[in-house]
Design a protein around this motif. Structure first.
Motif, PDB file in Angstrom:
ATOM      1  N   PRO A 141       0.828  -1.212   0.000  1.00 61.70           N
ATOM      2  CA  PRO A 141       0.000   0.000   0.000  1.00 61.70           C
ATOM      3  C   PRO A 141       0.860   1.258   0.000  1.00 61.70           C
ATOM      4  O   PRO A 141       2.007   1.256   0.444  1.00 61.70           O
ATOM      5  N   VAL A 142       0.282   2.344  -0.498  1.00 59.72           N
ATOM      6  CA  VAL A 142       0.931   3.653  -0.432  1.00 59.72           C
ATOM      7  C   VAL A 142       0.486   4.321   0.865  1.00 59.72           C
ATOM      8  O   VAL A 142      -0.714   4.464   1.119  1.00 59.72           O
ATOM      9  N   VAL A 143       1.448   4.730   1.676  1.00 61.92           N
ATOM     10  CA  VAL A 143       1.159   5.266   3.009  1.00 61.92           C
ATOM     11  C   VAL A 143       1.684   6.694   3.106  1.00 61.92           C
ATOM     12  O   VAL A 143       2.817   6.974   2.720  1.00 61.92           O
ATOM     13  N   ALA A 188      -3.451  -0.664   9.116  1.00 60.64           N
ATOM     14  CA  ALA A 188      -4.026   0.562   9.669  1.00 60.64           C
ATOM     15  C   ALA A 188      -3.882   0.614  11.176  1.00 60.64           C
ATOM     16  O   ALA A 188      -3.794   1.697  11.764  1.00 60.64           O
ATOM     17  N   ASP A 189      -3.842  -0.548  11.813  1.00 63.57           N
ATOM     18  CA  ASP A 189      -3.719  -0.594  13.264  1.00 63.57           C
ATOM     19  C   ASP A 189      -2.399   0.021  13.728  1.00 63.57           C
ATOM     20  O   ASP A 189      -2.301   0.532  14.841  1.00 63.57           O
ATOM     21  N   ARG A 190      -1.378  -0.013  12.860  1.00 63.09           N
ATOM     22  CA  ARG A 190      -0.066   0.524  13.225  1.00 63.09           C
ATOM     23  C   ARG A 190       0.139   1.951  12.733  1.00 63.09           C
ATOM     24  O   ARG A 190       1.134   2.579  13.083  1.00 63.09           O
ATOM     25  N   LEU A 191      -0.798   2.439  11.916  1.00 65.02           N
ATOM     26  CA  LEU A 191      -0.612   3.750  11.297  1.00 65.02           C
ATOM     27  C   LEU A 191      -1.315   4.883  12.035  1.00 65.02           C
ATOM     28  O   LEU A 191      -0.986   6.046  11.822  1.00 65.02           O
ATOM     29  N   CYS A 192      -2.320   4.570  12.845  1.00 59.66           N
ATOM     30  CA  CYS A 192      -3.047   5.630  13.540  1.00 59.66           C
ATOM     31  C   CYS A 192      -3.215   5.245  15.008  1.00 59.66           C
ATOM     32  O   CYS A 192      -3.413   4.083  15.335  1.00 59.66           O
ATOM     33  N   PRO A 193      -3.135   6.226  15.896  1.00 60.02           N
ATOM     34  CA  PRO A 193      -3.152   5.957  17.334  1.00 60.02           C
ATOM     35  C   PRO A 193      -4.539   5.543  17.814  1.00 60.02           C
ATOM     36  O   PRO A 193      -5.545   5.767  17.129  1.00 60.02           O
ATOM     37  N   PRO A 194      -4.619   4.947  18.999  1.00 57.65           N
ATOM     38  CA  PRO A 194      -5.932   4.639  19.572  1.00 57.65           C
ATOM     39  C   PRO A 194      -6.784   5.887  19.712  1.00 57.65           C
ATOM     40  O   PRO A 194      -6.289   6.972  20.001  1.00 57.65           O
TER      41      PRO A 194
END
Length: 300
Positions: A141-143, A188-194
């Protein structure tokens, strides 16, 4: 470069997505105070990381919040109260898989997905939020990491254009393996905070139960919102046989254009969740109005 990939409605350009800023802001409804930066005249106590106050300990306080320095100086137990976390982070997920490169009207579904995410992104950065991008394309994916202000949105637009062109070239060459929306969402779980939001624009083709399970996993610490990008109904086409190539290489002929298309609903159910339905054949201005109304009315 294949000239067919540069046609309006097929290609994605940065200028068009940047120009959507004015469309998005002009389509806004009356502003509503929300938990966004700048929306409060004073600090609010809550669960954040910035200390708002220190006071004496009372029964029931969380002992993990004891302030050692003040307790040592005064000889009395003191606890910290924290300022409410008001930083809003939204990850925009664009589905650019080959199945999205399809359109019977104004534009490909992939182009419409980029447009609606840009409309939402411009609204969010205007309100003080930070936006990032996860574009689902063949291969990795492009991030684009989440950033605020206009500069952050311009980086997202650059990622959208780059990812869309990459996916178009893959579809034209028919090389490499297709991507999985569920597989990309695991990142996505690693890309945005809780506590952040994940907004997914897709046709949600062929994911099934795996998508439901992945969305449930994300919802444990984040809030997912869905936009279903559909295409003009086949009943709008002239009646006749249309050649179609399936994902496994088979060639079929479908009889389309029979009967009258029903009036579409603007709300769908995807993986047990409500999703805003966007028609790729509609003008962008109408999509902007629908997005503004959805956010104001709580559909998303």
């Amino acid at each position: 470069m294949n000239p067919a990939l540069q046609c309006p409605g097929v290609a994605l350009t940065a200028a068009e997505l940047i120009g959507l800023r004015a469309v998005a802001l002009n389509a806004r409804s009356e502003p509503v105070l929300a938990a966004l930066p700048g929306g409060f005249a004073t600090r609010r106590k809550g669960h954040g990381q910035e200390v708002a106050d220190i006071r004496e300990y009372v029964d029931g306080d969380d002992i993990r919040h004891l302030d050692r320095g003040t307790t040592a100086r005064t000889g009395q137990l003191h606890v910290r109260q924290f300022q409410e976390e008001r930083d809003r982070v939204t990850l925009l997920v664009a589905d650019f898989r080959p199945a999205m490169h399809w359109g019977l009207g104004r534009a490909f579904r992939s182009v419409a997905a980029a447009e609606v995410l840009s409309l939402v992104g411009w609204r969010l950065v205007e309100e003080g939020a930070r936006v990032g991008l996860l574009a689902v394309v063949p291969g990795d994916p492009v991030v684009v990491p989440a950033r605020g202000r206009t500069r952050g949105m311009l980086r997202v637009i650059g990622g959208l254009v780059r990812a869309h062109q990459q996916s178009l070239e893959h579809a034209a060459s028919r090389t490499g393996a297709d991507a999985s929306l569920v597989g990309a969402l695991r990142r996505a779980d690693r890309l945005c905070p809780p506590g952040s939001e994940i907004l997914i624009a897709s046709g949600f083709d062929g994911e099934g139960q795996d998508l439901t399970e992945q969305l449930n996993a994300l919802d444990r610490r984040r809030h997912t919102r869905l936009i279903m990008v559909s295409d003009a109904d086949p009943a709008r086409l002239p009646a006749g046989g249309y050649p179609v190539r399936t994902s496994d290489g088979r060639r079929l002929r479908l009889m389309l254009g029979q009967g009258t298309a029903p009036t579409p609903s603007h709300e769908e159910t995807v993986a047990g969740r409500r999703a805003l339905r966007i028609d790729a054949a509609e003008p962008v201005a109408k999509t902007a109005q629908r997005v503004a109304g959805a956010f104001a009315g709580g559909i998303l």
